[in-house]
Design a protein around this motif. Structure first.
Motif, PDB file in Angstrom:
ATOM      1  N   HIS A   1       0.752  -1.629  -0.153  1.00 10.76           N
ATOM      2  CA  HIS A   1       0.307   0.012  -0.476  1.00 10.76           C
ATOM      3  C   HIS A   1       1.105   1.148   0.159  1.00 10.76           C
ATOM      4  N   ARG A   2       2.119   1.797   0.661  1.00  9.26           N
ATOM      5  CA  ARG A   2       2.897   2.514   0.440  1.00  9.26           C
ATOM      6  C   ARG A   2       3.377   2.672  -0.878  1.00  9.26           C
ATOM      7  N   ASN A   3       3.093   1.990  -1.909  1.00  8.11           N
ATOM      8  CA  ASN A   3       3.125   2.564  -3.392  1.00  8.11           C
ATOM      9  C   ASN A   3       1.733   3.209  -3.755  1.00  8.11           C
ATOM     10  N   PHE A   4       0.972   3.333  -3.582  1.00 10.36           N
ATOM     11  CA  PHE A   4      -0.284   3.804  -3.826  1.00 10.36           C
ATOM     12  C   PHE A   4      -0.312   5.217  -3.107  1.00 10.36           C
ATOM     13  N   GLU A   5       0.236   4.923  -1.590  1.00  8.73           N
ATOM     14  CA  GLU A   5      -0.363   6.456  -1.261  1.00  8.73           C
ATOM     15  C   GLU A   5       1.227   7.235  -1.328  1.00  8.73           C
ATOM     16  N   TYR A   6       1.546   6.950  -1.737  1.00  6.04           N
ATOM     17  CA  TYR A   6       3.106   7.925  -2.328  1.00  6.04           C
ATOM     18  C   TYR A   6       2.803   8.301  -3.673  1.00  6.04           C
ATOM     19  N   SER A   7       2.455   7.144  -4.573  1.00 10.12           N
ATOM     20  CA  SER A   7       1.580   7.928  -5.804  1.00 10.12           C
ATOM     21  C   SER A   7       1.061   9.123  -5.605  1.00 10.12           C
ATOM     22  N   ILE A   8       0.029   9.044  -4.905  1.00 12.01           N
ATOM     23  CA  ILE A   8      -1.480   9.414  -4.253  1.00 12.01           C
ATOM     24  C   ILE A   8      -0.532  10.768  -3.873  1.00 12.01           C
ATOM     25  N   ARG A   9      -0.019  10.784  -2.846  1.00 14.55           N
ATOM     26  CA  ARG A   9       0.939  11.677  -1.775  1.00 14.55           C
ATOM     27  C   ARG A   9       1.519  12.774  -3.204  1.00 14.55           C
ATOM     28  N   ARG A  10       2.654  12.032  -4.077  1.00 15.49           N
ATOM     29  CA  ARG A  10       3.158  12.960  -5.035  1.00 15.49           C
ATOM     30  C   ARG A  10       1.939  14.017  -6.492  1.00 15.49           C
ATOM     31  N   LEU A  11       0.999  13.360  -6.258  1.00 14.41           N
ATOM     32  CA  LEU A  11       0.237  13.862  -7.854  1.00 14.41           C
ATOM     33  C   LEU A  11      -0.627  14.905  -6.951  1.00 14.41           C
ATOM     34  N   LYS A  12      -0.396  15.332  -6.123  1.00 20.41           N
ATOM     35  CA  LYS A  12      -1.434  16.366  -4.530  1.00 20.41           C
ATOM     36  C   LYS A  12       0.026  17.421  -4.560  1.00 20.41           C
ATOM     37  N   GLU A  13       0.844  16.664  -4.317  1.00 18.10           N
ATOM     38  CA  GLU A  13       1.763  18.085  -4.383  1.00 18.10           C
ATOM     39  C   GLU A  13       2.468  18.795  -6.289  1.00 18.10           C
ATOM     40  N   LEU A  14       2.215  17.594  -7.048  1.00 12.74           N
ATOM     41  CA  LEU A  14       2.429  18.041  -7.733  1.00 12.74           C
ATOM     42  C   LEU A  14       1.575  18.979  -8.730  1.00 12.74           C
ATOM     43  N   TYR A  15       0.707  18.151  -8.691  1.00 12.69           N
ATOM     44  CA  TYR A  15      -0.427  19.035  -9.903  1.00 12.69           C
ATOM     45  C   TYR A  15      -1.823  19.279  -9.487  1.00 12.69           C
ATOM     46  N   GLY A  16      -2.229  19.559  -7.477  1.00 10.96           N
ATOM     47  CA  GLY A  16      -3.349  19.759  -7.456  1.00 10.96           C
ATOM     48  C   GLY A  16      -4.190  18.472  -7.060  1.00 10.96           C
ATOM     49  N   ILE A  17      -4.180  17.147  -7.822  1.00  8.32           N
ATOM     50  CA  ILE A  17      -4.994  15.797  -8.229  1.00  8.32           C
ATOM     51  C   ILE A  17      -5.530  15.279  -7.569  1.00  8.32           C
ATOM     52  N   GLU A  18      -7.087  15.470  -7.023  1.00  6.44           N
ATOM     53  CA  GLU A  18      -7.156  14.822  -5.507  1.00  6.44           C
ATOM     54  C   GLU A  18      -7.217  13.213  -5.889  1.00  6.44           C
ATOM     55  N   ARG A  19      -7.243  12.635  -4.423  1.00  6.59           N
ATOM     56  CA  ARG A  19      -7.458  11.071  -4.739  1.00  6.59           C
ATOM     57  C   ARG A  19      -8.656  10.553  -5.599  1.00  6.59           C
ATOM     58  N   ASP A  20      -9.847  11.037  -5.380  1.00  4.62           N
ATOM     59  CA  ASP A  20     -10.967  10.863  -6.272  1.00  4.62           C
ATOM     60  C   ASP A  20     -11.140  11.569  -8.020  1.00  4.62           C
ATOM     61  N   GLU A  21      -9.803  11.960  -8.365  1.00  4.32           N
ATOM     62  CA  GLU A  21      -8.981  12.193  -9.268  1.00  4.32           C
ATOM     63  C   GLU A  21      -7.986  11.166 -10.349  1.00  4.32           C
ATOM     64  N   ILE A  22      -8.411  10.202  -9.743  1.00  2.06           N
ATOM     65  CA  ILE A  22      -6.598   9.031  -9.861  1.00  2.06           C
ATOM     66  C   ILE A  22      -7.637   7.813  -9.874  1.00  2.06           C
ATOM     67  N   LEU A  23      -7.623   7.403 -11.422  1.00  8.50           N
ATOM     68  CA  LEU A  23      -8.099   5.727 -12.061  1.00  8.50           C
ATOM     69  C   LEU A  23      -7.078   5.126 -12.503  1.00  8.50           C
ATOM     70  N   VAL A  24      -6.631   4.100 -11.576  1.00 10.37           N
ATOM     71  CA  VAL A  24      -5.922   2.895 -11.987  1.00 10.37           C
ATOM     72  C   VAL A  24      -6.372   2.523 -13.785  1.00 10.37           C
ATOM     73  N   THR A  25      -5.576   2.439 -13.921  1.00 13.04           N
ATOM     74  CA  THR A  25      -5.367   1.725 -15.540  1.00 13.04           C
ATOM     75  C   THR A  25      -4.500   1.099 -14.954  1.00 13.04           C
ATOM     76  N   ALA A  26      -4.748  -0.829 -15.588  1.00 16.12           N
ATOM     77  CA  ALA A  26      -4.186  -1.772 -15.023  1.00 16.12           C
ATOM     78  C   ALA A  26      -4.507  -2.987 -15.754  1.00 16.12           C
ATOM     79  N   ASN A  27      -3.574  -4.235 -16.301  1.00 11.57           N
ATOM     80  CA  ASN A  27      -4.164  -5.057 -15.636  1.00 11.57           C
ATOM     81  C   ASN A  27      -4.299  -6.259 -15.099  1.00 11.57           C
TER      82      ASN A  27
END
Length: 246
Positions: free
Chosen positions: A165-191
């Motif tokens: 879960h650290r990997n996801f919290e890292y990405s969520i935190r960095r997207l907020k810091e870099l772009y002001g993007i909130e958790r509910d504006e991030i879509l996991v796109t994966a197989n």
């Protein structure tokens, strides 16, 4: 694929991409290596799908047990463990060469074009991958055709491997810091349901499953994990995202 409501896809600003299995055909790449072909040629070896089914849990176990090692070393150890488990012969040189194979893995035919379309829509394209930086440097050359990924978050940089879960919290935190993007504006796109969709849901992220027909690792045996949307290819996903944003 059943009919699904895609209208909510318009709400997302960042796509958190798994790379291997989603954009790069890692199963085809793994199976094409001389080292895997050598295992498959031995008496008592399983078929290709059986070998992938044996390899996948070894990879996950090595990543969880030694989160600080880089991905080529994960592949090397998982190859050794898989050969041992199956009673097959493999040298240290074979294992090392297999560990160095990431640059040879091919992209899915639709990945680069679909990513370009998504970039043109103004979406932030974020790599969130269990890979080392050198390995992804080779893969990105196969994917960046007329656009660039906005950020690349690798296991080497984060210090742990998905599904941690650290990997996801890292990405969520960095997207907020870099772009002001909130958790509910991030879509996991994966197989991978195991590596991405289940931990993504736990982190409060919705997901688009790129179901890639025939995929084995991280998908088979995980039918209980139900992503929010399903698309068999990246181009199908790009089509849906485009329609949702009209």
């Amino acid at each position: 694929m059943a009919s699904q409501d895609i209208s909510a896809l318009k709400n997302y600003k960042a796509l958190l991409f798994d790379c291997y299995g989603t954009l790069i055909d890692w199963e085809r790449g793994l199976l094409a290596t001389p080292q895997i072909r050598g295992l498959l040629a031995q008496d008592g070896a399983p078929d290709e799908q059986g070998l992938l089914a044996a390899f996948s849990p070894n990879e996950v176990r090595v990543q969880a047990a030694t989160p600080g090692i880089v991905y080529d070393e994960v592949l090397t150890q998982a190859f050794k463990d898989t050969a041992h488990d199956l009673g097959l012969s493999a040298t240290d040189a074979d294992a090392k060469a297999f560990g160095d194979s990431v640059p040879s893995w091919p992209a899915f035919p639709d990945s680069a074009d679909a990513l370009k379309r998504l970039s043109d829509m103004g979406l932030k394209l974020i790599i969130h991958s269990n890979v080392h930086n050198a390995g992804f440097a080779a893969s990105r050359k196969k994917l960046e055709k007329g656009y660039e990924f906005d950020q690349v978050f690798t296991a080497e940089n984060i210090g742990s491997y998905k599904p941690d879960h650290r990997n996801f919290e890292y990405s969520i935190r960095r997207l907020k810091e870099l772009y002001g993007i909130e958790r509910d504006e991030i879509l996991v796109t994966a197989n991978s349901k195991l590596h991405d969709h289940e931990p993504g849901h736990i982190a409060g992220l919705k997901g688009a499953w790129i179901s890639r027909p025939g995929a084995n690792m991280g998908v088979k045996k995980f039918d209980h994990i139900v992503p929010d949307w399903e698309f068999p290819t990246m181009m199908d996903f790009a089509d849906a995202m485009e329609k949702a944003r009209v």
